[in-house]
Design a protein around this motif. Structure first.
Motif, short mmCIF file in Angstrom:
data_model
loop_
_atom_site.label_atom_id
_atom_site.label_comp_id
_atom_site.label_asym_id
_atom_site.label_seq_id
_atom_site.Cartn_x
_atom_site.Cartn_y
_atom_site.Cartn_z
N GLU A 146 5.10 -2.18 -12.36
CA GLU A 146 4.60 -1.50 -13.49
C GLU A 146 3.48 -0.34 -13.05
O GLU A 146 3.59 0.49 -13.73
N ARG A 147 2.70 -0.85 -12.07
CA ARG A 147 1.50 0.07 -11.79
C ARG A 147 2.09 1.11 -10.96
O ARG A 147 1.75 2.34 -11.16
N PHE A 148 3.36 0.81 -10.22
CA PHE A 148 3.96 1.83 -9.35
C PHE A 148 4.74 2.93 -10.41
O PHE A 148 4.72 4.05 -10.21
N ARG A 149 5.36 2.20 -11.47
CA ARG A 149 6.39 3.18 -12.28
C ARG A 149 5.29 4.19 -13.11
O ARG A 149 5.69 5.29 -13.25
N VAL A 150 4.12 3.82 -13.40
CA VAL A 150 3.28 4.62 -14.02
C VAL A 150 2.49 5.73 -13.10
O VAL A 150 2.53 6.93 -13.66
N ARG A 151 2.05 5.42 -12.11
CA ARG A 151 1.76 6.37 -11.06
C ARG A 151 2.65 7.16 -10.42
O ARG A 151 2.52 8.43 -10.26
N ALA A 175 8.95 7.73 1.67
CA ALA A 175 7.69 7.86 0.97
C ALA A 175 7.48 6.78 -0.10
O ALA A 175 6.47 6.25 -0.55
N SER A 176 8.50 6.53 -1.07
CA SER A 176 8.32 5.55 -2.06
C SER A 176 7.91 3.97 -1.51
O SER A 176 7.28 3.59 -2.18
N VAL A 177 8.70 3.65 -0.62
CA VAL A 177 8.22 2.37 0.24
C VAL A 177 6.83 2.46 0.50
O VAL A 177 5.92 1.70 0.17
N ASP A 178 6.40 3.63 1.36
CA ASP A 178 5.12 3.64 1.64
C ASP A 178 3.94 3.70 0.58
O ASP A 178 2.78 2.90 0.48
N PHE A 225 4.49 2.39 -2.44
CA PHE A 225 4.48 0.90 -3.06
C PHE A 225 3.55 0.09 -2.22
O PHE A 225 2.79 -0.60 -2.62
N ILE A 226 3.80 0.01 -0.84
CA ILE A 226 3.01 -0.93 0.06
C ILE A 226 1.44 -0.57 -0.03
O ILE A 226 0.48 -1.38 -0.32
N GLU A 227 0.95 0.67 -0.19
CA GLU A 227 -0.47 1.13 -0.15
C GLU A 227 -0.86 0.77 -1.73
O GLU A 227 -2.05 0.29 -1.64
N LEU A 228 -0.19 0.69 -2.71
CA LEU A 228 -0.23 0.20 -4.02
C LEU A 228 -0.62 -1.48 -4.07
O LEU A 228 -1.74 -1.68 -4.54
N CYS A 229 0.08 -1.96 -3.24
CA CYS A 229 -0.23 -3.22 -3.29
C CYS A 229 -1.37 -3.77 -2.43
O CYS A 229 -2.02 -4.35 -2.81
N ARG A 230 -1.65 -2.79 -1.33
CA ARG A 230 -2.94 -3.31 -0.54
C ARG A 230 -4.10 -2.78 -1.61
O ARG A 230 -5.10 -3.38 -1.60
N GLU A 231 -3.95 -1.60 -2.10
CA GLU A 231 -5.11 -1.35 -3.14
C GLU A 231 -5.30 -2.19 -4.06
O GLU A 231 -6.49 -2.53 -4.68
#
Length: 297
Positions: free
Chosen positions: A111-116, A279-282, A284-290
């Motif tokens: 959901e965070r990814f979808r909003v961002r 880029a989408s995968v990159d 998403f992983i950045e968001l998970c690390r964040e």
């Protein structure tokens, strides 16, 4: 025409003084003079009248000043949009949930990814660990949530959540009278478990922490936690499950007990195939690390 030289000229055209323009541009005055001469050579016409005490623009210089501002503004806008496109991925991101992680943070991360990144369309599916890894390796999903660390596969992984393992037993089982249970207490007891093929790493992680090298006495295998707990309620055996599912799905007649310290745990992992140009995968992983905060890896 070199845009850097155009910028130099526009500053000079505004202040009409080589010294002040050079100072504003953080370059030397001779260097600025040389760049303007090169620009005049590129355009094939003088742009300024060089007087002994002042400079003025030629007719061509006036035209360049008028149109050059728009050219430079368009160039800057172009750069901003290109960078924004790189930072704001588009297309489709295919995500596979794992059924056992529904009560952890999978949905929050998506959901965070979808909003961002609203320009990315999400394609979501749900399966179990081994199936998700098969889909990932077959390039049928881009990222997959799985249980336990991923080893010996051409994918990378990141732990995004950790939770305790607990033991479930019938409410009249002798262990139900205890507040906590030790791994030694469950050795030799009949066990209702799930097939190892659904998640070998997760299955082995549970066995290593609870049974070690000692044998498990598996009397029945069921495909999911709901059916496992139903068998526990029917006194077929005990079960070891992740705490969130055990407590959420606990039916009447079943008690859930924590293990003694050090408590055994299990992990929720996001896995992906490393490759360039996605880029989408990159992101998403950045968001998970964040989400994990400092030290997330």
């Amino acid at each position: 025409m070199d845009l850097r030289r155009l910028e130099y000229f526009l500053v000079l055209a505004r202040v009409l003084h080589f010294g002040r323009a050079a100072e504003e541009l953080y370059i030397s005055q001779p260097g600025l003079s040389q760049q303007i001469k090169v620009l005049e050579q590129e355009l094939g016409t003088p742009l300024i009248h060089r007087g002994t005490k002042s400079i003025t623009l030629t007719t061509a210089g006036e035209v360049l000043r008028e149109h050059g501002e728009r050219v430079l503004a368009e160039a800057r806008l172009c750069v901003e949009r290109v960078r924004a496109a790189a930072e704001q991925p588009t297309g489709v991101l295919r995500v596979a949930y794992t059924r056992s992680g529904a009560d952890l943070n999978m949905h929050e991360l998506v959901e965070r990814f979808r909003v961002r990144y609203p320009e990315v369309r999400l394609s979501l599916s749900t399966a179990w660990t081994s199936r998700n890894l098969e889909l990932l390796e077959a390039d049928q999903v881009d990222v997959a949530f799985v249980r336990a660390a991923v080893r010996h596969r051409p994918v990378e992984s990141l732990v995004v959540a950790t939770e305790e393992l607990v033991v479930a037993m019938a409410d009249d089982h002798p262990l139900a009278a205890r507040e906590r249970v030790s791994p030694d207490d469950v050795i030799g007891l009949p066990l209702v478990h799930w097939p190892r093929a659904q998640g070998p790493g997760y299955h082995d992680e549970i066995r290593r922490q609870i049974w070690g090298d000692r044998p498990q006495r598996v009397v029945l295998e069921q495909p999911d936690a709901e059916h496992i707990l139903r068998e526990v309620a029917g006194r077929v055996g005990i079960a070891v499950l992740d705490e969130h599912r055990a407590r959420k799905l606990c039916p009447p007649g079943v008690r859930v007990r924590r293990f003694v310290e050090p408590v055994p745990t299990t992990t929720l992992v996001v896995a992906w195939r490393p490759r360039a140009g996605h880029a989408s995968v990159d992101r998403f992983i950045e968001l998970c690390r964040e989400h994990l905060g400092p030290g997330g890896r």
